[in-house]
Design an enzyme around this catalytic site. Structure first.
Site, PDB file in Angstrom:
ATOM      1  CG  HIS A 141      -1.682   0.546   0.379  1.00 28.97           C
ATOM      2  ND1 HIS A 141      -0.817   1.526   0.787  1.00 28.97           N
ATOM      3  CD2 HIS A 141      -2.822   1.182   0.010  1.00 28.97           C
ATOM      4  CE1 HIS A 141      -1.424   2.711   0.694  1.00 28.97           C
ATOM      5  NE2 HIS A 141      -2.639   2.523   0.226  1.00 28.97           N
ATOM      6  CD  GLU A 143       1.320   3.702   5.044  1.00 24.51           C
ATOM      7  OE1 GLU A 143       0.339   4.373   4.666  1.00 24.51           O
ATOM      8  OE2 GLU A 143       1.545   3.427   6.246  1.00 24.51           O
TER       9      GLU A 143
END
Ligand code: GRG
Length: 625
Positions: A141, A143
């Site tokens: 992901h 992030e």
């Protein structure tokens, strides 16, 4: 699909109340709002193209709307031409991304969510403290990729499920610390943290949960609704991690069916046809327009819409800094540079005041803008920029400090004009704030401007070094307090019986001089200067502050009210102990000229490089407004 074209089979339940439970809170969070606004503002200020690395937030409708406005989405910054503007996504990026962009001469704006930035700071602190970081999140992901990219390879292990802990080559006594992806499932994170505590003896973690307020609130709201629903629809994008978590939470809570829909076109009508109660929510990256399209389609299909109660979210962030987009301070003629400095400064103040929602807040923000953006020579901000430039300080940082000082200056003018002080009707050629609004608004707008000034100085964007920020905050506090503006104003309101020149100087060097002195001091703090240079700058500032106020006193007698922008001849009428009252008009002019010479003498050490400060000094002595 347009709602008018829906053919709906009620399955013989016409009499039953079929309803949609609309979750609250839902949709955009403060970080998403802020990141989108950054792209919009960069486009507004600089026009197309503004390049954006990856989806600014995980929602294709948002991305398409920004594309229509002129944003160009790229996978990597090497697709962006040198010199262009590149915005980094709200999910956060690895350090190497920003550094490579800057090395290629891109103007990089980082729209990272402040709550993700907080996690970056945490993992760095854990690493520096000698701990191995366990990052709870979904491998791959953005992030997680961004957080991993804050530290050297091997410093962080990503774990997504308790079994991942078994794969780690770390002894039970290894000092570890955990951090959590801001959009992770609250329930799953708790299980992971418990498993970490079981596996390791020395575990540190964040003081408050890393999972952000928006994820927590949206998951809690849908869990509540899912219990009462036969179907949950989550409006969101398949790219969105927090949207997928909402589907999982709904299913875990016991709802028999949950599905992600982009908008009304994706509504699964065959399932909807069988449902009596539908829970409806939206991910933190979903625009309300997409939710509305689903609501309207379901309403047209005969569902009653029940908006449920939920937590009210009050989280707001300051807008993303667009400082990297400012052109270099040295570009263009002097006139151009001054104009640009003023307009960049005002844009900064405008952004710092920010957007407001409720009516009371709107009035306060409007009053603050009226006070600080309504004219003004910006003398103090020009001074910070000129000193910072002289000693090699950053122009962008000087502008931020200048913005803070202009907020304090505006506050002091607003309060000075109040009926309990000078009782003035006109300032900068317009009605004073309390005349335009009312006294309470003027007091509060002044208070809020003062607070905003400290907030600007304490912000990371003002200076990366916390010690410099603390010095700036301390310096400004001293400039406005008992030995600064407030103390000087008190001396002005309550002068001694037979004031001397020393009394006059004591008052004026506080009332007016303190902020001018701080402007010079702050400019010096932003750069590198020797002790000798610093002493000279402070001597210069001391004399400049006095000369500025003496000229102000003189303008009260000799100025043109239309040019000065306020009522004149007031000091004599009020029997004020001003320079002209004590020294006479000629004596005040002589005094100003002596102080001017002292300013120039103090600048000798800097030679030609100090010519902008010499220009500002000449202006202070001869100004007509
Ligand atoms: C700051 C806590 C705190 C209290 C304020 C009311 C007050 C206490 C102090 C008054 C200070 C004051 C108004 C001094 C006069 C300074 C002065 C010469 C103002 C005019 O400045 P310019 O000419 O104005 O730079 P523009 O409009 O160009 O910005």
């Amino acid at each position: 699909m347009g709602s008018s074209s829906i053919f709906f089979n009620t399955g013989g339940r016409e009499g039953a109340r079929r309803r949609v439970l609309l979750a609250n809170p839902r949709g955009f969070c403060a970080g998403v709002d802020r990141a989108i606004e950054a792209v919009e503002q960069a486009l507004e200020k600089h026009g197309s193209p503004v390049y954006v690395r990856r989806a600014i937030v995980h929602n294709s409708a948002v991305v398409q709307r920004l594309e229509q406005m002129g944003a160009v989405f790229v996978q990597e910054l090497d697709e962006v031409p040198p010199g262009a503007i590149a915005v980094l996504s709200a999910h956060g990026s690895a350090r190497s991304v920003k550094a490579a962009g800057q090395q290629r001469g891109l103007r990089v704006v980082d729209a990272i969510c402040p709550l993700v930035a907080k996690v970056h700071a945490e993992v760095e602190a854990w690493y520096r403290a000698g701990r191995h970081v366990l990052l709870i999140g979904h491998q791959g992901h953005p992030e997680i990729v961004g957080t991993l990219g804050q530290l050297p390879a091997g410093a962080v292990s990503v774990i997504s499920q308790p079994q991942d802990l078994d794969l780690l080559d770390l002894g039970p006594n290894t000092a570890v610390a955990y951090a959590v992806q801001t959009t992770f499932s609250v329930r799953d994170a708790a299980a992971m943290i418990a498993a970490i505590a079981e596996r390791f003896s020395d575990v540190a973690g964040p003081r408050a949960s890393d999972i952000c307020y928006a994820t927590t609130n949206r998951q809690a709201a849908i869990a509540e609704i899912a219990r009462k629903s036969d179907l949950v629809l989550v409006v969101g994008d398949t790219m969105s991690s927090n949207a997928r978590r909402l589907v999982e939470v709904a299913l875990e809570t016991g709802c028999p069916m949950a599905q992600l829909v982009g908008d009304a076109a994706d509504i699964p009508w065959t399932i909807v046809r069988e449902a009596e109660t539908i829970g409806l929510t939206a991910a933190a990256s979903t625009p309300e327009s997409a939710v509305n399209s689903v609501v309207e389609a379901l309403r047209s299909a005969g569902f009653a819409i029940d908006e449920t109660d939920g937590t009210t979210e009050r989280v707001r962030f300051r807008p993303v800094s667009l400082d990297p987009l400012d052109p270099p301070a040295s570009e263009g003629s002097l006139e151009d540079r001054l104009d640009r400095l003023r307009s960049d400064l005002e844009a900064k103040i405008e952004r710092a005041i920010g957007r407001s929602r409720g009516a009371g807040e709107r009035r306060l923000a409007e009053a603050m803008r009226y006070a600080v953006l309504g004219g003004g020579k910006r003398f103090r901000a020009l001074l910070v920029a000129a000193v910072a430039d002289l000693v090699g300080g950053s122009h962008a940082q000087a502008l931020r400090v200048g913005a803070a000082i202009e907020c304090v200056h505006a506050q002091s003018l607003v309060h000075d004009d109040l009926p309990c002080m000078d009782n003035d009707d006109l300032r900068r050629g317009r009605p004073t704030l309390h005349r335009k609004f009312d006294e309470a608004t003027a007091v509060l707008a002044g208070d809020a401007l003062l607070a905003l000034a400290f907030e600007i100085l304490a912000d990371n964007d003002t200076h990366p070094d916390g010690a410099v920020r603390a010095d700036l905050v301390l310096g400004l506090a001293r400039a406005v307090g008992q030995d600064g503006l407030a103390g000087g104003q008190m001396m002005d309101l309550y002068p001694p019986a037979n004031p001397t020149k020393a009394d006059l100087f004591a008052c004026e060097s506080r009332k007016t001089g303190a902020l001018i002195r701080f402007a010079v001091e702050a400019g010096a703090m932003l750069g590198q200067c020797s002790q000798a240079e610093r002493e000279r700058l402070l001597r210069f500032a001391e004399n400049l502050g006095l000369v500025f106020q003496i000229r102000d006193d003189m303008l009260d007698r000799i100025g043109d009210a239309a040019v000065v922008g306020k009522a004149l001849d007031k000091d004599a009428a009020a029997g004020r102990a001003t320079a002209t009252a004590l020294l006479g008009l000629d004596g005040a002019a002589r005094q100003a000229s002596q102080l001017e010479s002292a300013c120039h003498d103090a600048l000798d050490l800097f030679g030609q490089k100090a010519s902008p400060l010499r220009d500002l000094t000449r202006f202070a002595v001869s100004r007509m407004h």
